[in-house]
Motif scaffolding. Structure first.
Motif, PDB file in Angstrom:
ATOM      1  N   UNK A 335       1.263   2.484   9.121  1.00 60.11           N
ATOM      2  CA  UNK A 335       1.581   2.111   7.796  1.00 60.11           C
ATOM      3  C   UNK A 335       0.676   1.800   6.737  1.00 60.11           C
ATOM      4  N   UNK A 336      -0.205   1.064   7.061  1.00 58.98           N
ATOM      5  CA  UNK A 336      -1.151   0.678   6.230  1.00 58.98           C
ATOM      6  C   UNK A 336      -2.422   1.657   6.141  1.00 58.98           C
ATOM      7  N   UNK A 337      -2.727   2.324   6.837  1.00 57.72           N
ATOM      8  CA  UNK A 337      -4.230   3.016   6.837  1.00 57.72           C
ATOM      9  C   UNK A 337      -3.835   4.210   5.780  1.00 57.72           C
ATOM     10  N   UNK A 338      -2.743   5.032   5.786  1.00 58.74           N
ATOM     11  CA  UNK A 338      -2.428   5.710   4.720  1.00 58.74           C
ATOM     12  C   UNK A 338      -2.124   5.299   3.312  1.00 58.74           C
ATOM     13  N   UNK A 339      -1.701   3.899   3.398  1.00 56.46           N
ATOM     14  CA  UNK A 339      -1.780   3.056   1.971  1.00 56.46           C
ATOM     15  C   UNK A 339      -3.117   2.840   1.506  1.00 56.46           C
ATOM     16  N   UNK A 340      -3.999   2.590   2.450  1.00 55.93           N
ATOM     17  CA  UNK A 340      -5.348   1.987   2.137  1.00 55.93           C
ATOM     18  C   UNK A 340      -6.132   3.406   1.518  1.00 55.93           C
ATOM     19  N   UNK A 341      -5.831   4.669   2.166  1.00 61.15           N
ATOM     20  CA  UNK A 341      -6.396   5.882   1.790  1.00 61.15           C
ATOM     21  C   UNK A 341      -5.746   6.456   0.272  1.00 61.15           C
ATOM     22  N   UNK A 342      -4.569   6.081   0.049  1.00 58.57           N
ATOM     23  CA  UNK A 342      -3.741   6.448  -1.137  1.00 58.57           C
ATOM     24  C   UNK A 342      -4.378   5.714  -2.241  1.00 58.57           C
ATOM     25  N   UNK A 344      -6.680   2.902  -2.340  1.00 59.01           N
ATOM     26  CA  UNK A 344      -8.211   2.607  -2.455  1.00 59.01           C
ATOM     27  C   UNK A 344      -8.941   3.847  -2.579  1.00 59.01           C
ATOM     28  N   UNK A 345      -8.807   4.852  -1.772  1.00 59.03           N
ATOM     29  CA  UNK A 345      -9.675   6.007  -1.965  1.00 59.03           C
ATOM     30  C   UNK A 345      -9.066   7.186  -2.675  1.00 59.03           C
ATOM     31  N   UNK A 346      -7.770   7.023  -3.169  1.00 63.32           N
ATOM     32  CA  UNK A 346      -7.146   7.985  -4.114  1.00 63.32           C
ATOM     33  C   UNK A 346      -6.837   9.105  -3.560  1.00 63.32           C
ATOM     34  N   UNK A 347      -6.402   9.205  -2.201  1.00 58.08           N
ATOM     35  CA  UNK A 347      -5.895  10.489  -1.460  1.00 58.08           C
ATOM     36  C   UNK A 347      -4.447  10.828  -2.011  1.00 58.08           C
ATOM     37  N   UNK A 348      -4.261  12.142  -2.035  1.00 58.70           N
ATOM     38  CA  UNK A 348      -2.837  12.330  -2.048  1.00 58.70           C
ATOM     39  C   UNK A 348      -1.991  12.188  -0.524  1.00 58.70           C
ATOM     40  N   UNK A 349      -0.915  12.368  -0.637  1.00 56.46           N
ATOM     41  CA  UNK A 349       0.136  11.997   0.532  1.00 56.46           C
ATOM     42  C   UNK A 349      -0.201  12.922   1.682  1.00 56.46           C
ATOM     43  N   UNK A 350      -0.382  14.256   1.139  1.00 56.51           N
ATOM     44  CA  UNK A 350      -0.712  15.242   2.446  1.00 56.51           C
ATOM     45  C   UNK A 350      -2.196  14.733   2.916  1.00 56.51           C
ATOM     46  N   UNK A 400     -12.687  -2.874   7.035  1.00 51.51           N
ATOM     47  CA  UNK A 400     -12.657  -2.336   5.939  1.00 51.51           C
ATOM     48  C   UNK A 400     -12.445  -3.110   4.635  1.00 51.51           C
ATOM     49  N   UNK A 401     -13.222  -2.696   3.548  1.00 50.82           N
ATOM     50  CA  UNK A 401     -13.193  -3.298   2.416  1.00 50.82           C
ATOM     51  C   UNK A 401     -12.924  -2.531   1.145  1.00 50.82           C
ATOM     52  N   UNK A 402     -12.681  -3.091  -0.048  1.00 50.61           N
ATOM     53  CA  UNK A 402     -12.402  -2.153  -1.309  1.00 50.61           C
ATOM     54  C   UNK A 402     -13.321  -0.981  -1.599  1.00 50.61           C
ATOM     55  N   UNK A 403     -14.520  -1.056  -1.010  1.00 45.72           N
ATOM     56  CA  UNK A 403     -15.550  -0.222  -1.039  1.00 45.72           C
ATOM     57  C   UNK A 403     -15.875   0.754  -0.046  1.00 45.72           C
ATOM     58  N   UNK A 404     -15.222   0.429   1.069  1.00 47.61           N
ATOM     59  CA  UNK A 404     -15.202   1.546   2.400  1.00 47.61           C
ATOM     60  C   UNK A 404     -15.012   2.914   2.038  1.00 47.61           C
ATOM     61  N   UNK A 405     -15.832   3.497   2.716  1.00 47.46           N
ATOM     62  CA  UNK A 405     -15.436   4.871   2.517  1.00 47.46           C
ATOM     63  C   UNK A 405     -14.512   5.520   3.789  1.00 47.46           C
ATOM     64  N   UNK A 406     -14.000   6.586   3.619  1.00 47.66           N
ATOM     65  CA  UNK A 406     -13.165   7.149   4.630  1.00 47.66           C
ATOM     66  C   UNK A 406     -13.836   7.177   6.088  1.00 47.66           C
ATOM     67  N   UNK A 469      -1.723 -11.602  -0.259  1.00 46.40           N
ATOM     68  CA  UNK A 469      -3.108 -11.408  -0.573  1.00 46.40           C
ATOM     69  C   UNK A 469      -3.340 -10.795  -1.953  1.00 46.40           C
ATOM     70  N   UNK A 470      -4.471 -11.237  -2.373  1.00 48.55           N
ATOM     71  CA  UNK A 470      -5.033 -10.941  -3.809  1.00 48.55           C
ATOM     72  C   UNK A 470      -5.034  -9.256  -4.159  1.00 48.55           C
ATOM     73  N   UNK A 471      -5.458  -8.741  -2.999  1.00 51.61           N
ATOM     74  CA  UNK A 471      -5.534  -7.167  -3.312  1.00 51.61           C
ATOM     75  C   UNK A 471      -5.105  -6.560  -1.962  1.00 51.61           C
ATOM     76  N   UNK A 472      -5.089  -5.166  -2.039  1.00 49.32           N
ATOM     77  CA  UNK A 472      -4.418  -4.358  -0.805  1.00 49.32           C
ATOM     78  C   UNK A 472      -5.571  -4.446   0.489  1.00 49.32           C
ATOM     79  N   UNK A 473      -6.817  -4.231   0.137  1.00 51.10           N
ATOM     80  CA  UNK A 473      -7.612  -4.168   1.171  1.00 51.10           C
ATOM     81  C   UNK A 473      -7.861  -5.578   1.808  1.00 51.10           C
ATOM     82  N   UNK A 474      -7.717  -6.553   0.952  1.00 53.94           N
ATOM     83  CA  UNK A 474      -7.902  -7.979   1.457  1.00 53.94           C
ATOM     84  C   UNK A 474      -6.858  -8.298   2.571  1.00 53.94           C
ATOM     85  N   UNK A 475      -5.581  -8.026   2.129  1.00 59.06           N
ATOM     86  CA  UNK A 475      -4.242  -8.196   2.822  1.00 59.06           C
ATOM     87  C   UNK A 475      -4.328  -7.254   4.041  1.00 59.06           C
TER      88      UNK A 475
END
Length: 519
Positions: A335-342, A344-350, A400-406, A469-475
């Motif tokens: 659930x949360x790894x795709x949310x992080x990618x979308x 924080x990393x601004x990925x598309x759903x696919x 993982x943090x708010x600045x972590x890359x894929x 949590x304050x942010x998604x990545x922190x949560x």
């Protein structure tokens, strides 16, 4: 080469004692491979169907003019019915025949897949989707029982690896196939694609798979062995356990009502709030129904939906407890790894779905080799190693943090995928072989229900942490740390309570004798 039977005294439990012999490895016939292929197709279509529609929800919402809260029940309704009825499906498969229940379930699954693809509005679509879950609840435990019955004793460990490996492959392909069909043509093709695959699996199963159920002749017994003895070995069939009229309808009603209430309450708690009167009523009522179910099952003994011998088996109970603890990890990652990618990393759903390939690919590959590892290492080491990898993988991802890359996620996803593949394959085999072979479908159904329940409870806990949590990545970071603690607890249970030979005494006793090989 001469193979001679070595006889020895038997204990009351049916263990053959005093045998210091080994058996020659059995080669699988062409028919067995075809039958395993059919079972694999059944697993693939079930697993693929779970994830293929996850990327199509926005299109369904748009095309059927509905809201997200309604559209998500195209997935939730299917999973809920499946999770609730799978234990009943396992019991029916053991009593009435696993091949028969697979064919019945596949017919239901295929028929309502066709209707789902034709539905013009969301209400009938959700209803047909839920009825697809009935078919899957009959198919999945039947596949488990048939696969373990198809393989000889020295290859039992391969069954869990085969099933979980194909399931991992189906889960991996699902979002990619669903996304491609949705973008290229229509999400309805996801349902229509089920029809030819299911039909082919049914055809091969009808031709190549022999019936398997409690009380069926295990094969290979000396000529003249009394039928009553064979039934006694298979778990009490001689006591009138078979037949639809002997089903524990009270147990089915209590378990279904309790499971529906608890799973529905957990699913809706994140949106309605844990303090909502409706949520509290669902959870309390569900727990009460499950408590009454356990009391009623103990009184019914071997005629119960979950017989007393199953409830008393400590290794099986430990396997179920570990699955409850560990399932939060895999569900939370999905659930949360795709949310992080979308987010924080601004990925598309696919692209976010494709981003899970390192985890899901390693999961599938590890599942296929897990059977051999289980045979060499035994249940305690194999299950504990899988639990340890799950703990390490989710702990790595918790950094993982708010600045972590894929690419910072890839090592943790690979370790987590290896843990999922080894753990679920090994714990399924350990649980199924801890019980009498006549109850292998029931055992598989209970283990999978624990996985669904553990995932629901874990997701509720993870969601509460993420939302606070304050942010998604922190949560996500905090939630994954809590999941790592649960994994350590699960590892401790594995190392302490999951033990025994590579197969149970009941499974060894069901094999046609023990043999000695002489040159």
């Amino acid at each position: 080469m001469v193979i001679s039977r070595v006889s020895g005294p038997s204990s009351p439990r049916g263990d053959t004692l005093g045998v210091a012999a080994t058996r020659a490895p059995e080669r699988l016939s062409r028919g067995t491979w075809l039958a395993l292929f059919a079972m694999g197709l059944g697993v693939f279509v079930i697993a693929n169907d779970f994830t293929a529609l996850s990327v199509a929800i926005p299109k369904i919402e748009q095309e059927l003019h509905t809201s997200l809260s309604h559209a998500q029940w195209v997935i939730n309704g299917y999973a809920l019915v499946f999770g609730v009825l799978i234990v009943t499906g396992g019991r029916l498969a053991d009593l009435l025949g696993r091949k028969r229940m697979f064919l019945v379930g596949a017919t239901i699954f295929g028929f309502f897949s066709l209707l789902c693809g034709l539905m013009p509005t969301v209400g009938p679509l959700i209803a047909c989707r839920a009825l697809m879950g009935v078919g899957v609840a009959l198919m999945w435990p039947a596949v488990l029982g048939l696969t373990y019955a198809l393989l000889p004793e020295d290859k039992k460990g391969l069954a869990g690896g085969l099933i979980l490996g194909v399931a991992g492959l189906g889960n991996t392909v699902g979002p990619l196939l669903g996304g491609w069909l949705t973008d290229a043509a229509s999400w309805r093709l996801v349902f229509f694609l089920n029809l030819p695959v299911t039909a082919f699996a049914m055809l091969v199963t009808q031709r190549e798979v022999k019936e398997s159920r409690a009380g069926a002749d295990p094969g290979g017994r000396p000529p003249g062995t009394p039928r009553s003895a064979l039934r006694a070995e298979a778990g009490g069939a001689g006591r009138g356990e078979h037949g639809i009229g002997n089903l524990d309808y009270t147990g089915i009603a209590l378990l279904s009502a309790g499971a529906v209430a608890v799973l529905l309450g957990l699913d809706q708690a994140s949106s309605a709030g844990w303090g909502s009167p409706v949520i509290l009523a669902l959870l309390c009522g569900g727990v009460a129904a499950l408590a009454v179910f356990l009391v009623a099952e103990r009184r019914l003994g071997e005629r119960a939906l979950v017989p007393s011998a199953v409830l008393r088996n400590r290794v099986f109970a430990a396997c179920c407890a570990v699955v409850l603890l560990m399932s939060a990890i895999f569900f939370a990652a999905l659930l949360y790894l795709p949310q992080y990618m979308e987010v924080v990393l601004h990925y598309s759903a696919i692209r976010s779905g494709a981003g899970l390939l390192p985890m899901m690919g390693v999961f599938a590959v590890t599942s296929f080799v897990a059977g051999g590892l289980y045979g060499r290492l035994g249940p305690r080491v194999a299950v504990s190693a899988g639990a340890a990898l799950l703990a390490i993988g989710i702990f790595l991802l918790s950094f993982l943090g708010g600045s972590a890359s894929y690419w910072a996620l890839v090592p943790g996803m690979c370790v987590l995928g290896a843990g999922v593949g080894l753990f679920y394959s090994s714990v399924t085999t350990a649980a199924v072989t801890a019980l009498d072979p006549a109850r292998s479908s029931l055992a598989g159904g209970i283990v999978y229900m624990c996985q669904i329940a553990g995932g629901a409870i874990g997701l509720g806990l993870n969601t509460a942490i993420v939302l606070s949590a304050a942010t998604l990545s922190e949560g996500i970071r905090l939630a994954f740390r809590v999941d790592a603690i649960l994994a350590v607890a699960g590892f401790a249970v594995c190392a302490t309570f999951v033990h025994g030979a590579r197969s149970s005494a009941a499974h060894r006793a069901a094999v046609p004798g023990h043999h000695r090989v002489r040159a």
